[in-house]
Design a protein around this motif. Sequence first.
Motif, PDB file in Angstrom:
ATOM      1  N   ALA A  21       1.310  -0.767   0.347  1.00 24.23           N
ATOM      2  CA  ALA A  21      -0.404   0.087   0.478  1.00 24.23           C
ATOM      3  C   ALA A  21       0.372   1.130   0.148  1.00 24.23           C
ATOM      4  O   ALA A  21       1.750   1.525   0.561  1.00 24.23           O
ATOM      5  N   LEU A  22       0.110   2.239  -0.400  1.00 26.75           N
ATOM      6  CA  LEU A  22       1.136   3.567   0.351  1.00 26.75           C
ATOM      7  C   LEU A  22       1.702   4.145   1.693  1.00 26.75           C
ATOM      8  O   LEU A  22       1.691   4.989   1.906  1.00 26.75           O
ATOM      9  N   VAL A  23      -0.316   4.100   1.485  1.00 18.43           N
ATOM     10  CA  VAL A  23      -0.882   3.961   2.947  1.00 18.43           C
ATOM     11  C   VAL A  23      -1.610   3.637   4.262  1.00 18.43           C
ATOM     12  O   VAL A  23      -2.316   2.832   3.185  1.00 18.43           O
ATOM     13  N   ALA A  24      -0.978   3.157   4.771  1.00 15.79           N
ATOM     14  CA  ALA A  24      -2.061   1.853   5.972  1.00 15.79           C
ATOM     15  C   ALA A  24      -2.174   2.813   6.554  1.00 15.79           C
ATOM     16  O   ALA A  24      -1.805   3.595   7.905  1.00 15.79           O
ATOM     17  N   ILE A  25      -3.747   2.649   7.759  1.00 14.07           N
ATOM     18  CA  ILE A  25      -3.858   3.707   8.535  1.00 14.07           C
ATOM     19  C   ILE A  25      -4.628   2.315   9.353  1.00 14.07           C
ATOM     20  O   ILE A  25      -5.436   1.777   9.052  1.00 14.07           O
ATOM     21  N   GLU A  26      -4.750   2.496  10.827  1.00 11.65           N
ATOM     22  CA  GLU A  26      -4.737   1.851  11.696  1.00 11.65           C
ATOM     23  C   GLU A  26      -6.089   2.722  12.475  1.00 11.65           C
ATOM     24  O   GLU A  26      -5.275   3.889  13.626  1.00 11.65           O
ATOM     25  N   VAL A  27      -7.165   2.697  13.512  1.00 16.01           N
ATOM     26  CA  VAL A  27      -7.961   3.164  14.301  1.00 16.01           C
ATOM     27  C   VAL A  27      -8.080   2.594  15.534  1.00 16.01           C
ATOM     28  O   VAL A  27      -8.620   1.646  15.233  1.00 16.01           O
ATOM     29  N   ARG A  76      -1.602  -1.559  21.574  1.00 14.82           N
ATOM     30  CA  ARG A  76       0.276  -2.434  21.176  1.00 14.82           C
ATOM     31  C   ARG A  76       0.047  -2.883  19.880  1.00 14.82           C
ATOM     32  O   ARG A  76       1.491  -3.057  19.424  1.00 14.82           O
ATOM     33  N   LEU A  77      -1.102  -3.778  19.968  1.00 15.06           N
ATOM     34  CA  LEU A  77      -1.126  -4.500  18.234  1.00 15.06           C
ATOM     35  C   LEU A  77      -0.332  -3.365  16.989  1.00 15.06           C
ATOM     36  O   LEU A  77       0.389  -3.671  16.600  1.00 15.06           O
ATOM     37  N   ASP A  78      -1.364  -2.350  17.502  1.00 13.83           N
ATOM     38  CA  ASP A  78      -0.998  -2.289  16.327  1.00 13.83           C
ATOM     39  C   ASP A  78       0.400  -0.787  15.906  1.00 13.83           C
ATOM     40  O   ASP A  78       1.309  -0.569  14.652  1.00 13.83           O
ATOM     41  N   LEU A  79       1.273  -0.685  16.860  1.00 12.62           N
ATOM     42  CA  LEU A  79       2.805   0.415  17.141  1.00 12.62           C
ATOM     43  C   LEU A  79       3.485  -1.443  17.162  1.00 12.62           C
ATOM     44  O   LEU A  79       4.390  -0.767  16.888  1.00 12.62           O
ATOM     45  N   THR A  80       3.164  -2.142  18.111  1.00  9.20           N
ATOM     46  CA  THR A  80       4.397  -2.991  17.097  1.00  9.20           C
ATOM     47  C   THR A  80       4.388  -4.052  16.481  1.00  9.20           C
ATOM     48  O   THR A  80       5.158  -4.697  14.952  1.00  9.20           O
ATOM     49  N   HIS A  81       3.525  -4.675  16.307  1.00 12.07           N
ATOM     50  CA  HIS A  81       4.032  -6.071  15.936  1.00 12.07           C
ATOM     51  C   HIS A  81       3.510  -5.792  13.287  1.00 12.07           C
ATOM     52  O   HIS A  81       4.077  -5.972  12.683  1.00 12.07           O
ATOM     53  N   LYS A  82       1.725  -4.384  14.338  1.00 17.90           N
ATOM     54  CA  LYS A  82       2.016  -3.914  13.001  1.00 17.90           C
ATOM     55  C   LYS A  82       2.757  -3.017  11.604  1.00 17.90           C
ATOM     56  O   LYS A  82       3.187  -3.174  10.978  1.00 17.90           O
ATOM     57  N   ALA A  83       3.281  -2.431  12.836  1.00 15.27           N
ATOM     58  CA  ALA A  83       4.109  -1.496  12.333  1.00 15.27           C
ATOM     59  C   ALA A  83       5.252  -2.379  12.153  1.00 15.27           C
ATOM     60  O   ALA A  83       5.710  -1.423  10.672  1.00 15.27           O
ATOM     61  N   SER A  84       5.713  -3.235  12.413  1.00 10.84           N
ATOM     62  CA  SER A  84       6.577  -3.964  11.474  1.00 10.84           C
ATOM     63  C   SER A  84       6.612  -5.098  10.225  1.00 10.84           C
ATOM     64  O   SER A  84       7.345  -5.408   9.094  1.00 10.84           O
ATOM     65  N   ILE A  85       4.978  -5.666  10.302  1.00  8.56           N
ATOM     66  CA  ILE A  85       4.813  -6.308   9.263  1.00  8.56           C
ATOM     67  C   ILE A  85       4.689  -4.855   8.184  1.00  8.56           C
ATOM     68  O   ILE A  85       5.366  -5.500   6.766  1.00  8.56           O
ATOM     69  N   TYR A  86       3.967  -3.281   8.300  1.00 10.89           N
ATOM     70  CA  TYR A  86       3.713  -2.434   7.356  1.00 10.89           C
ATOM     71  C   TYR A  86       5.473  -2.373   6.993  1.00 10.89           C
ATOM     72  O   TYR A  86       5.535  -2.191   5.649  1.00 10.89           O
ATOM     73  N   ALA A  87       6.293  -1.852   8.487  1.00 18.14           N
ATOM     74  CA  ALA A  87       7.804  -1.627   7.612  1.00 18.14           C
ATOM     75  C   ALA A  87       8.180  -2.892   6.628  1.00 18.14           C
ATOM     76  O   ALA A  87       8.893  -2.320   5.383  1.00 18.14           O
ATOM     77  N   SER A  88       7.861  -3.918   6.879  1.00 17.32           N
ATOM     78  CA  SER A  88       9.045  -5.095   6.434  1.00 17.32           C
ATOM     79  C   SER A  88       8.232  -4.916   4.711  1.00 17.32           C
ATOM     80  O   SER A  88       8.466  -5.083   3.622  1.00 17.32           O
ATOM     81  N   LEU A 104      -0.021   5.370   9.761  1.00 19.78           N
ATOM     82  CA  LEU A 104      -0.978   6.088  10.356  1.00 19.78           C
ATOM     83  C   LEU A 104      -1.362   5.514  11.548  1.00 19.78           C
ATOM     84  O   LEU A 104      -2.339   4.371  10.791  1.00 19.78           O
ATOM     85  N   VAL A 105      -1.345   5.716  12.746  1.00 15.72           N
ATOM     86  CA  VAL A 105      -2.363   4.890  14.286  1.00 15.72           C
ATOM     87  C   VAL A 105      -2.775   6.248  14.511  1.00 15.72           C
ATOM     88  O   VAL A 105      -2.408   7.122  15.584  1.00 15.72           O
ATOM     89  N   PHE A 106      -4.355   6.250  14.153  1.00 22.76           N
ATOM     90  CA  PHE A 106      -5.195   7.228  15.526  1.00 22.76           C
ATOM     91  C   PHE A 106      -5.405   6.280  16.442  1.00 22.76           C
ATOM     92  O   PHE A 106      -6.198   5.335  16.649  1.00 22.76           O
ATOM     93  N   ASP A 107      -4.306   7.096  17.886  1.00 21.28           N
ATOM     94  CA  ASP A 107      -4.842   6.365  19.252  1.00 21.28           C
ATOM     95  C   ASP A 107      -6.594   7.301  19.947  1.00 21.28           C
ATOM     96  O   ASP A 107      -5.696   8.407  20.335  1.00 21.28           O
ATOM     97  N   LEU A 108      -7.188   6.669  19.967  1.00 20.09           N
ATOM     98  CA  LEU A 108      -8.129   7.400  19.931  1.00 20.09           C
ATOM     99  C   LEU A 108      -8.365   7.278  21.413  1.00 20.09           C
ATOM    100  O   LEU A 108      -8.690   8.859  22.625  1.00 20.09           O
ATOM    101  N   ASN A 109      -7.654   7.639  22.343  1.00 29.57           N
ATOM    102  CA  ASN A 109      -7.383   7.207  23.410  1.00 29.57           C
ATOM    103  C   ASN A 109      -6.676   7.805  24.229  1.00 29.57           C
ATOM    104  O   ASN A 109      -6.741   8.375  25.132  1.00 29.57           O
ATOM    105  N   GLY A 110      -5.351   8.313  23.303  1.00 32.35           N
ATOM    106  CA  GLY A 110      -4.179   8.874  23.917  1.00 32.35           C
ATOM    107  C   GLY A 110      -4.332  10.469  23.327  1.00 32.35           C
ATOM    108  O   GLY A 110      -3.664  10.674  23.456  1.00 32.35           O
ATOM    109  N   ASP A 111      -5.142  10.425  22.344  1.00 30.77           N
ATOM    110  CA  ASP A 111      -5.536  11.445  21.552  1.00 30.77           C
ATOM    111  C   ASP A 111      -4.532  11.823  20.967  1.00 30.77           C
ATOM    112  O   ASP A 111      -3.537  12.852  21.160  1.00 30.77           O
ATOM    113  N   ARG A 112      -3.967  11.206  19.833  1.00 30.54           N
ATOM    114  CA  ARG A 112      -3.117  11.066  19.235  1.00 30.54           C
ATOM    115  C   ARG A 112      -3.117  10.686  18.206  1.00 30.54           C
ATOM    116  O   ARG A 112      -3.056   9.366  17.962  1.00 30.54           O
TER     117      ARG A 112
END
Length: 186
Positions: free
Chosen positions: A107-113, A119-131, A138-146
């Motif tokens: 993909a050109l862009v992958a987005i997780e909300v 934890r899954l989005d910032l670790t495992h999925k980040a590694s998979i998408y980077a590979s 982009l990770v929309f962290d709704l609880n962390g407001d970031r």
Amino acid sequence: MGELLIRPDDLDVRGLRSEEYMALFEMGAFEGERVELIGGQVIRVSPMSDPRAWTIMRLNAQLASLMSSGYDVRVQLPVDVSEYSMPEPDVSIHPRLDRPDQRPTTALVAIEVSVTSLRLDLTHKASIYASAGIPLYLVFDLNGDRLVVHRAPEGGTYTDVAEHVPTGGFDVLGIDLDLPELFGRG
């Protein structure tokens, strides 16, 4: 499902391949379940919360104009990024596919909300998408407001990771995302 009787560390575990996962899926093995293939393991997907659904719907609306520019904007559809991973990003953007039987391999862009899957989005999925060489994750962290922005994939990791507060806009392929709206403030 109960706890594993034998820990995976004690075994030489062979993960499920993408084509095996799809064959099982087509046979109805996961009927009624929301799952995705991550690192050869079938992972249950978090239930859809109202805030997460809101953000995904608004992302889709804000990015829809890309479809008239030769891109596909896919919502919770598989991306066959490796032999052992077929994640279903909440939103992904790809060059337009030529046939209905094609599945993108990057993909050109992958987005997780994220509400419960941070934890899954910032670790495992980040590694998979980077590979897979996806240049913008982009990770929309709704609880962390970031908004956590990952760029510059190299060797299975992103070398440029930054956090943004949800004010103003954020450019994605020439579309200025309205961050306050996406975080439910607009």
